[in-house]
Design an enzyme around this catalytic site. Sequence first.
Site, short mmCIF file in Angstrom:
data_model
loop_
_atom_site.label_atom_id
_atom_site.label_comp_id
_atom_site.label_asym_id
_atom_site.label_seq_id
_atom_site.Cartn_x
_atom_site.Cartn_y
_atom_site.Cartn_z
N GLU B 34 61.65 70.77 84.29
CA GLU B 34 60.71 71.42 85.20
C GLU B 34 61.42 72.59 85.88
O GLU B 34 62.47 72.40 86.48
CB GLU B 34 60.21 70.41 86.23
CG GLU B 34 59.38 69.31 85.58
CD GLU B 34 59.28 68.02 86.41
OE1 GLU B 34 59.58 68.06 87.61
OE2 GLU B 34 58.91 66.98 85.84
N GLU B 65 57.82 63.47 83.76
CA GLU B 65 59.16 63.01 83.42
C GLU B 65 59.15 62.08 82.21
O GLU B 65 60.11 62.06 81.43
CB GLU B 65 59.80 62.34 84.64
CG GLU B 65 60.06 63.30 85.82
CD GLU B 65 58.80 63.74 86.58
OE1 GLU B 65 57.74 63.11 86.41
OE2 GLU B 65 58.89 64.71 87.35
N HIS B 134 64.31 63.02 98.00
CA HIS B 134 65.27 63.96 97.42
C HIS B 134 66.70 63.51 97.71
O HIS B 134 67.60 64.32 97.85
CB HIS B 134 65.08 65.37 97.98
CG HIS B 134 63.71 65.95 97.78
ND1 HIS B 134 62.68 65.73 98.66
CD2 HIS B 134 63.21 66.72 96.79
CE1 HIS B 134 61.60 66.36 98.22
NE2 HIS B 134 61.88 66.95 97.10
C1 LIG Z 1 57.27 63.10 90.13
C2 LIG Z 1 57.75 64.43 90.66
N1 LIG Z 1 58.33 65.31 89.82
C3 LIG Z 1 58.81 66.48 90.29
C4 LIG Z 1 58.70 66.80 91.61
C5 LIG Z 1 59.27 68.11 92.14
N2 LIG Z 1 58.20 69.03 92.54
C6 LIG Z 1 57.76 69.08 93.82
S1 LIG Z 1 56.46 70.10 94.01
C7 LIG Z 1 56.48 70.55 92.37
C8 LIG Z 1 55.46 71.50 91.85
C9 LIG Z 1 54.06 71.00 92.02
O1 LIG Z 1 53.14 71.97 91.65
P1 LIG Z 1 51.58 71.77 91.80
O2 LIG Z 1 51.19 70.40 91.36
O3 LIG Z 1 50.92 72.89 91.15
O4 LIG Z 1 51.33 71.80 93.38
P2 LIG Z 1 51.56 73.02 94.39
O5 LIG Z 1 52.97 72.92 94.86
O6 LIG Z 1 51.29 74.27 93.67
O7 LIG Z 1 50.62 72.79 95.51
C10 LIG Z 1 57.52 69.88 91.70
C11 LIG Z 1 57.84 70.04 90.28
C12 LIG Z 1 58.09 65.85 92.45
N3 LIG Z 1 57.93 66.08 93.77
N4 LIG Z 1 57.62 64.69 91.96
#
Ligand SMILES: Cc1ncc(C[n+]2csc(CCOP(=O)(O)OP(=O)(O)O)c2C)c(N)n1
Lengths: 424, 342
Positions: B34, B65, B134
Site C-alpha cells: 500500500e 493485506e 500503529h
Molecule cells: C487494515 C488497514 N490497512 C492499512 C491501513 C493504513 N491506512 C490508513 S488510512 C489509509 C488510506 C485509506 O483510504 P480511504 O479508504 O480512501 O479513506 P480516506 O483516507 O481517503 O478517507 C491506509 C492505507 C489501515 N489503517 N488499516
Amino acid sequence: MTQTPPKTELAPPKTPPKETPGFCVPEPSARPGDTPDFSAISALKDETAARPDSDCAPQDTFFMKDSLIRVIGDDHKAAGAWDPHLPTKTLRQGLHLMLKTRLYDNRMLKLQRQGKTSFYMKSRGEEATSVAAGMALRTCDMLFPSYRQQGLLFARDRDMVEMMCHCLSNARDNLKGRQLPVHYTWKEGNFFSISGNLGTQFPQAVGYAMASAARGEDVVTASWIGDGTTAEGDFHAACTLASVYCPPVILNVVNNQWAISSFSGIAGAGSASFAARGAGYGLPILRVDGNDFLAVYAATDWAAQRARAGHGATFIELVTYRADAHSTSDDPGRYRPKNEAELWPLGDPIERLKAHLIALGEWDEARHEALEAALSKEILVAYKTAQEHGTLRDGPWAPTPTMFEDVYAQQPWHLRRQRQDLGV
Amino acid sequence: MTMSNHAKMTMIQAIRSAHEVLLQGDERVCAFGEDAGYFGGVFGCTQGLQEKFGKTRVFDTPINEAAIVAMATGMAVNGMRPIAEIQFADYIFPGFDQIVSELSRLRYRSAGQFSAPLVIRTPCGGGIYGGQTHSMSPEAFFTHIPGISVVMPSNPYDAKGLLIAASESDDPVLIFEPKRLYNGPFDGDPHKPALSWSAHPKGDVPTGHYTVPLGKADIVRPGNAISIVTYGTMVHVARETVRAAGIDAEIIDLRTLVPYDMETIAKSVNKTGRCVVVHEAPRTSGFGAELIAQIQEDCFYALEAPIKRVTGWDTPYPHAHEWSYFPGQERVLRAITETLEA
Ligand SMILES: Cc1ncc(C[n+]2csc(CCOP(=O)(O)OP(=O)(O)O)c2C)c(N)n1
Ligand SMILES: [Mg+2]
C-alpha cells in the site's frame, strides 16, 4: 417530477494500454506538475436524475451506477427530482455545521503543528458527506464512521471541548488517552468507537442493524468507509451480509479520489464505479455528488426511509475530493498536483451551499463573515478551555493506573500484578 | 562476495538499498504494498524504486493485506521473488489466514512440490505516539507458525543484510522493522534529543550486495555478569541501561526469532549463569516465554537465578501513556539488578 430511468447500457470494458509485457498498474490522470483530467466527472453534472421510490426493487436503482444524483446546479439553484425542499433554516444550519467542521479542523491542525498533540486528520472538502448525512438521520440512528466523519459529531451537537480533549489525549479525554486523536467514541450520541483498522466497522454496522431489527426497534444504522477501503475483505463481507439479511443499514462509500497516495484506480475505480459494486451484490445503489449538501441529504433520507419501512439496506457512493493532506503525516504535493482540489469539477461543499442560499436571497457575504467570526470565536474559547485540562505533550493525562483498566470487565490477577510492577 | 563501498545510511536507506541491490541483481524480484509504488511507502523504504525499475516491478496495491500476502504467494509459486510491504504490523491481521494456513504450509502440504520464497516486511513497535493501531509488536503470533522465518533487525547494517538474505532464502520470511529505529537508534529515553545513525557503527553500510545470515544472533556487547537476550528497539535500551549502570552484561541481539540462535544463547547463559529476556511486545505468551522455556531446559544447571522478563504490558498500546507502557531503562535495570542480586 419523476423521469423514467434510462436503459442501462454496458460500458465498453476499459483495457489500459500495455507498455511492456506485463500486467497493468493504473495511473492517475495527473502527477505533480501535470493538469488533471476530470472530464469524466464534469460530464456527470446533471440535475435531472430520476428518483425511484424508496420502496423500489434494487434493480430500479442500478441505472445510477455511472451517474450522479445532484440538486444544486452550477447556477446555484436547486433542481430535479431529488431536491429535498428543505426549509431555509435547515440550509443555514447545514452551512453553519459544515463551516464549523472546517474551522474546527483548521484549529486542530494548528494544535498538532504546535506539538500539543501527535496527529490530526482533516475532512476539508468532504464536510457535506457527513454533515448532511448526520442531519438527515435521527439522533436515535446509530453511526459507524471512519476517521474522517467528524461532521457527524457536529451534526449531533457534540460538545466541542470534549472533542478537543480527546484529540489532546488529556485528563478529560473520554477515552482516557488510549486512542490516537480523531478516533472518537461517543456512546450517548450513538456514535460507535472509531477503529484505526480500515473497514472493520462496515460489517459490524450490519450486525448492529440486525440486532435492532431483531428487537423490532426503529433504528437505522449507517456506516462510512473510504474508496481505498473498499478493497478490504470487510467491505465485501458487509455487502454480502446486507444483501442476504436486508437489515436497516446504510453503507456509505466516501469516494474522495485518494487513499493516502493511491488514487481510486488502485481500488479498481477504473473498471467499475463503487456504486456498481453495490449493485453487484444486488443492493439498491445511490451514486451522489458528495459536495452537494442537498443531494447527500436527499440520498441519505431516501435510504433511511427505505430502511425504516423494512426494505433493507442501501449502498451509497458519495463522490467527493479529499482537498487536504491524508493526515498530518502526509505530504500530498509528492504524489498529486498541488491545485487539484481547485480543479475538482464538483466544487466545494461550503461554497456551493453558500452560493445556493445567496441565490435564494437567504444569505449574504456579510452574514457569512459574521458566522465565520462567531464560529472562530466559539472554537477558540473551546480550545482554551480544553487546554486547561492538559495536552498530550505536557499532561495531565488520565491517571496512569487507568491504562490497566477496561482490558476486561474485571481486572485479572496478571494485570493487577503488572500495575503493581509499574508502581502505580 | 563483491567488493563494495560503504555509506552512512539510516535504517530506511539501508532497506531501500537492499531492495535496489535485489531488484538490480535478480529480475524475479519485485516489491509492492500500500503506497509502496509511486510514493515509495509511507516511511520511504521503496522511494525512487518505481522510477528506476518500472511499474511492474515496484507498485502500489489495493488496501487489502490478505490480497497482498496471497498475491505474493501466487507470484512466488510461479517463480518470482516478491518483497511485500504491510504498511504497519498492526494491519497484518487481515492477511493472517493467508500466512498461517497457506503460505507457511505450502511446502509441507505439497510434499515439497510447491513453495513460496517471498519476504513480507512490516514496521512494528511503539515510541512514536502511534496509539494502539500503529505501535504493535505482534511477532509472537508469527513465531508460532511452523514454516516461516521471523526476523527483527535492530540497525541499518543488519536490516539490509537480513533483507537480502531473506529474499535469497528458499522459504518465506517475515521481517518486522522497529519503526522507532528507522531514523536513528533509540535508547528508551524520549526526552533526549534524537540520535542519528550516522554516528553509530552499524549505520555504516556497504552499498552493494552482502548478507547477514538468518538464524544467527549478534553479541552486541560481550560480558560476564549476566546475559541479556533481546531484539529490535530493546537492544539499544538494554545497551544504554548497562552502560549507564556499569554492568558487565553480555547483550545478545537475536536478529532472527525463528529459527533462533540457541547455540549463542546457551553459550552465553552457561557462562554468566544469569539471564534477563527483554522485548517490547506484551508479556503473556510473548516470545520471551519461548526463550525462557528453552534456556531453562538447556542451561538449568548453570543458572544461579530465575530468568526474568521485561516486556510491554498485557494491554493494547496506549496513546497518552506510551512511556508508561514502553519497557524503558528503569524497568530493564530493575530486572537486571534483581537477577544479579538473586
Ligand atoms: C487494515 C488497514 N490497512 C492499512 C491501513 C493504513 N491506512 C490508513 S488510512 C489509509 C488510506 C485509506 O483510504 P480511504 O479508504 O480512501 O479513506 P480516506 O483516507 O481517503 O478517507 C491506509 C492505507 C489501515 N489503517 N488499516
Ligand atoms: Mg479515500
